[in-house]
Scaffold this active site. Structure first.
Site, PDB file in Angstrom:
ATOM      1  CD1 TRP A 145      -0.603  -1.767   2.919  1.00 51.13           C
ATOM      2  CD2 TRP A 145       0.831   0.429   2.985  1.00 51.13           C
ATOM      3  NE1 TRP A 145       0.490  -2.088   3.928  1.00 51.13           N
ATOM      4  CE2 TRP A 145       0.321  -0.856   4.322  1.00 51.13           C
ATOM      5  CE3 TRP A 145       1.231   1.468   3.397  1.00 51.13           C
ATOM      6  CZ2 TRP A 145       1.591  -0.668   5.550  1.00 51.13           C
ATOM      7  CZ3 TRP A 145       2.226   1.409   4.370  1.00 51.13           C
ATOM      8  CH2 TRP A 145       2.860   0.942   5.870  1.00 51.13           C
ATOM      9  CG  ASN A 146       4.794   1.015   0.288  1.00 53.47           C
ATOM     10  OD1 ASN A 146       4.707   0.321  -0.923  1.00 53.47           O
ATOM     11  ND2 ASN A 146       6.115   0.896   0.516  1.00 53.47           N
ATOM     12  N   PRO A 170      -3.184  -5.231  -6.596  1.00 53.59           N
ATOM     13  CG  PRO A 170      -4.767  -3.556  -6.551  1.00 53.59           C
ATOM     14  CD  PRO A 170      -4.913  -4.281  -7.208  1.00 53.59           C
ATOM     15  N   GLY A 218       5.624  -6.684  -0.835  1.00 58.34           N
ATOM     16  CA  GLY A 218       5.381  -6.665   0.983  1.00 58.34           C
ATOM     17  C   GLY A 218       6.346  -7.328   1.786  1.00 58.34           C
ATOM     18  CB  SER A 219       4.848  -8.173   4.959  1.00 57.97           C
ATOM     19  OG  SER A 219       3.878  -9.869   5.021  1.00 57.97           O
ATOM     20  CD  GLU A 240      10.885  -3.854  -2.314  1.00 58.56           C
ATOM     21  OE1 GLU A 240      10.712  -3.243  -3.613  1.00 58.56           O
ATOM     22  OE2 GLU A 240      10.866  -3.662  -1.738  1.00 58.56           O
ATOM     23  CB  CYS A 274      10.631  -0.919   1.160  1.00 54.12           C
ATOM     24  SG  CYS A 274      10.848  -0.898  -0.706  1.00 54.12           S
TER      25      CYS A 274
HETATM   26  P1  ADP Z   1       1.436  -5.188   3.657  1.00 51.32           P
HETATM   27  O1  ADP Z   1       1.476  -6.525   5.620  1.00 51.32           O
HETATM   28  O2  ADP Z   1       3.097  -4.308   4.276  1.00 51.32           O
HETATM   29  O3  ADP Z   1      -0.104  -4.785   3.547  1.00 51.32           O
HETATM   30  P2  ADP Z   1       1.413  -8.326   3.229  1.00 51.32           P
HETATM   31  O4  ADP Z   1       2.582  -8.646   2.785  1.00 51.32           O
HETATM   32  O5  ADP Z   1       0.619  -7.934   3.902  1.00 51.32           O
HETATM   33  O6  ADP Z   1       2.197  -6.492   3.336  1.00 51.32           O
HETATM   34  O7  ADP Z   1       0.556  -7.462   1.423  1.00 51.32           O
HETATM   35  C1  ADP Z   1       1.333  -7.211   0.230  1.00 51.32           C
HETATM   36  C2  ADP Z   1       0.047  -7.778  -0.058  1.00 51.32           C
HETATM   37  O8  ADP Z   1       0.235  -9.230  -0.715  1.00 51.32           O
HETATM   38  C3  ADP Z   1      -1.010  -6.764  -0.670  1.00 51.32           C
HETATM   39  O9  ADP Z   1      -1.965  -7.010  -1.824  1.00 51.32           O
HETATM   40  C4  ADP Z   1      -1.877  -8.124   0.255  1.00 51.32           C
HETATM   41  O10 ADP Z   1      -3.343  -8.112  -0.470  1.00 51.32           O
HETATM   42  C5  ADP Z   1      -0.833  -9.405   0.144  1.00 51.32           C
HETATM   43  N1  ADP Z   1      -1.599 -10.570   0.575  1.00 51.32           N
HETATM   44  C6  ADP Z   1      -1.257 -10.984   1.731  1.00 51.32           C
HETATM   45  N2  ADP Z   1      -1.196 -12.119   1.623  1.00 51.32           N
HETATM   46  C7  ADP Z   1      -1.437 -12.984   0.016  1.00 51.32           C
HETATM   47  C8  ADP Z   1      -1.573 -14.292   0.088  1.00 51.32           C
HETATM   48  N3  ADP Z   1      -1.429 -14.983   1.322  1.00 51.32           N
HETATM   49  N4  ADP Z   1      -1.083 -14.936  -0.982  1.00 51.32           N
HETATM   50  C9  ADP Z   1      -1.058 -13.876  -1.567  1.00 51.32           C
HETATM   51  N5  ADP Z   1      -1.479 -12.426  -1.650  1.00 51.32           N
HETATM   52  C10 ADP Z   1      -0.861 -11.715  -0.757  1.00 51.32           C
END
Ligand code: ADP
Length: 518
Positions: A145-146, A170, A218-219, A240, A274
């Site tokens: 989301w950043n 997204p 993402g995370s 990443e 990030c």
């Molecule tokens: P943040 O907490 O920084 O948003 P996340 O890693 O939770 O990071 O989310 C990043 C992206 O990954 C978002 O678009 C989220 O919807 C998606 N996401 C979360 N869980 C899953 C999953 N199990 N498989 C695929 N995409 C996911």
């Protein structure tokens, strides 16, 4: 992360402005079945997209570039409505997207051109060798989301330029800018090889379950799940992930530049980058002066979510959960003996957190050890360069780092000892604006890299090796059936002669003994 600024009902997600709580828009919560159908449809159109070649694709990508330029104000409005960023920050996303799409649109033909490697030995010269770069059919891009427009652009544009079709998922926290991007693609009349599917983890999971290559940002926790799912399906992926980027301030640095640069690197986008600076190591002789300068630079920042004006530098955090993490890191540090030199608490309504500098911190504290993703700069005093390097490397992450010094050679020497995918000397984020360089994290910060010139497109391709005879061909090659020991001995000898060290290694007597079966 818990998306507390979105409300999900059965099939719709409400997107809220984190500064005000007002609803900014709604998007569908796409079901896994609909994602699978979208990927099937993309697969139908991708061959034609590949077939028009990089020059054909360039036309469409540059049309989208024009659309991004013409719609910048509207894009910034949407982006602000879902992030509560200051106006300047919201304008950076479209500008960045314009720069990136131009780079890959114009260079794709060169980057995707066939390679003709030299044969490795004289024997191999009988073939002409070609390596063709053939795109994966459907690339799945999943973004956080950043940077609601720049994060999709960063990977969608290279994948499209490579000839893949792209399905973008997204973040459910900030999906509206991505929906705008899809609107732009439709408005220019481009081929239907780019689709946006909105939704949360289950929708993302369906992208991972159907696409042919996954590019995720993402995370680290979600990245690990995605990697496992990709391995199960045998599809390639690039991740990443999180970071805890160190800045090292050496005693010979221009301290004013270091203080302003680190304030920017730590506070840009309220620290939700990030590659934010998340911890600072300062050589003892300049520590006090540096902390004073950094505190002054950070406390001068203006916080708020302006409309079309540009009065503020630091906006709100993306959601309530993020604000809680930042507060926890600060509170735990203070409870363990750290001192706040500026900031330290939430402010106003919404999810604003004051830009904060912390001193008297150490690696036992969450503000130094865990990713904060917020406007905090913990600063530590170090005895010398060696201690700074040791502490900078004491992290599970390795995304990027910065070194501040009056001696650029010394800066590079330090850089080469840091475990990080990028090191900027006397600057922050500079690598992010250099698409010719790879951007990737080491350790828990990622797998693979984006960009890096040609690699940024070739990563979305499968390399195909094609051999063609150079000489007139015979009915049979010497090694084909039925075996003829004379020809085989000749061939084995020739391979030894070409590959081993010197003619002596042919060892004809030994070869002849093989022939006789002795
Ligand atoms: P943040 O907490 O920084 O948003 P996340 O890693 O939770 O990071 O989310 C990043 C992206 O990954 C978002 O678009 C989220 O919807 C998606 N996401 C979360 N869980 C899953 C999953 N199990 N498989 C695929 N995409 C996911």
């Amino acid at each position: 992360m818990t998306d507390t600024n979105t409300d999900r009902t059965a099939s719709v997600i409400e997107v809220r402005n984190p500064a005000t709580g007002a609803v900014s828009g709604t998007v569908p919560d796409t079901s896994p079945d609909d994602v699978a159908a979208a990927v099937r449809e993309l697969r139908l159109y991708q061959p034609e997209w590949e077939a028009i070649g990089p020059e054909g694709r360039k036309e469409w990508l540059l049309k989208l570039q024009d659309w991004l330029i013409d719609n910048t104000e509207q894009l910034a409005d949407v982006l602000q409505s879902e992030t509560a960023k200051p106006r300047v920050d919201a304008l950076i996303d479209p500008a960045f997207a314009v720069d990136l799409i131009g780079y890959y649109a114009r260079r794709a033909a060169k980057f995707l051109a066939d390679d003709h490697p030299s044969p490795h030995s004289p024997l191999a010269r009988v073939k002409s060798l070609t390596v063709a770069y053939r795109p994966h059919q459907v690339v799945g891009v999943i973004t956080p989301w950043n940077f609601p427009l720049a994060m999709p652009a960063i990977d969608v544009f290279p994948a499209l330029a490579a000839g893949a079709a792209v399905i973008l998922k997204p973040s459910e926290v900030t999906p509206l800018s991505a929906v705008e991007l899809a609107r732009g693609w439709a408005e220019i009349g481009a081929p239907p090889v780019f689709k946006v599917v909105t939704g949360a983890g289950a929708t993302g999971g369906a992208v991972v379950g159907n696409a042919d290559y996954i590019q995720f940002t993402g995370s680290t926790a979600t990245g690990r799940k995605i990697a496992a799912a990709c391995v199960e399906r045998m599809v390639p992926y690039s991740l990443e992930l999180g970071g805890k980027d160190p800045a090292i301030v050496l005693a010979d640095a221009d301290l004013d530049r270091a203080a302003h640069g680190i304030a920017f690197g730590g506070m840009f986008n309220a620290g939700q980058v990030c590659i934010s600076v998340e911890r600072v190591y300062v050589e003892a002789p300049v520590y006090d002066v540096f902390v004073e300068k950094l505190t002054a630079a950070v406390s001068a920042l203006r916080q708020g979510a302006d409309g079309r004006a540009s009065a503020h530098e630091v906006g709100a955090l993306a959601n309530e959960n993020q604000a809680r993490i930042v507060q926890r890191h600060v509170d735990e540090a203070v409870a363990a003996g750290a001192r706040v030199t500026t900031g330290g608490k939430r402010t106003g309504v919404g999810t604003f957190f004051e830009p904060t500098v912390l001193v008297d911190v150490d690696h036992s504290m969450s503000c130094v050890a865990e990713e904060t993703f917020g406007p905090t700069l913990p600063v530590m005093k170090v005895a010398d360069e060696a201690e700074a390097i040791r502490l900078a490397n004491d992290s599970i992450y390795g995304l990027s780092a910065s070194v501040w010094t009056g001696d650029k050679q010394r800066g590079e020497r330090v850089a080469r000892q840091l475990n990080a995918g990028a090191v900027n000397i006397n600057d922050v984020f500079a690598n992010l604006f250099n698409f010719a360089m790879p951007m990737g994290g080491w350790g828990q910060s990622g797998v693979g890299a984006r960009w890096g010139g040609a690699n940024g497109l070739r990563k979305y391709c499968r390399a195909q090796a094609i051999t063609k005879p150079k000489l007139p061909t015979m009915a049979k090659e010497p090694l084909w059936f039925p075996y003829d020991m004379n020809k085989i001995i000749f061939s084995l000898g020739a391979m030894r002669a070409a590959g081993a060290r010197g003619l002596r290694r042919i060892d004809l007597p030994a070869l002849l003994r093989l022939k006789d079966g002795k």
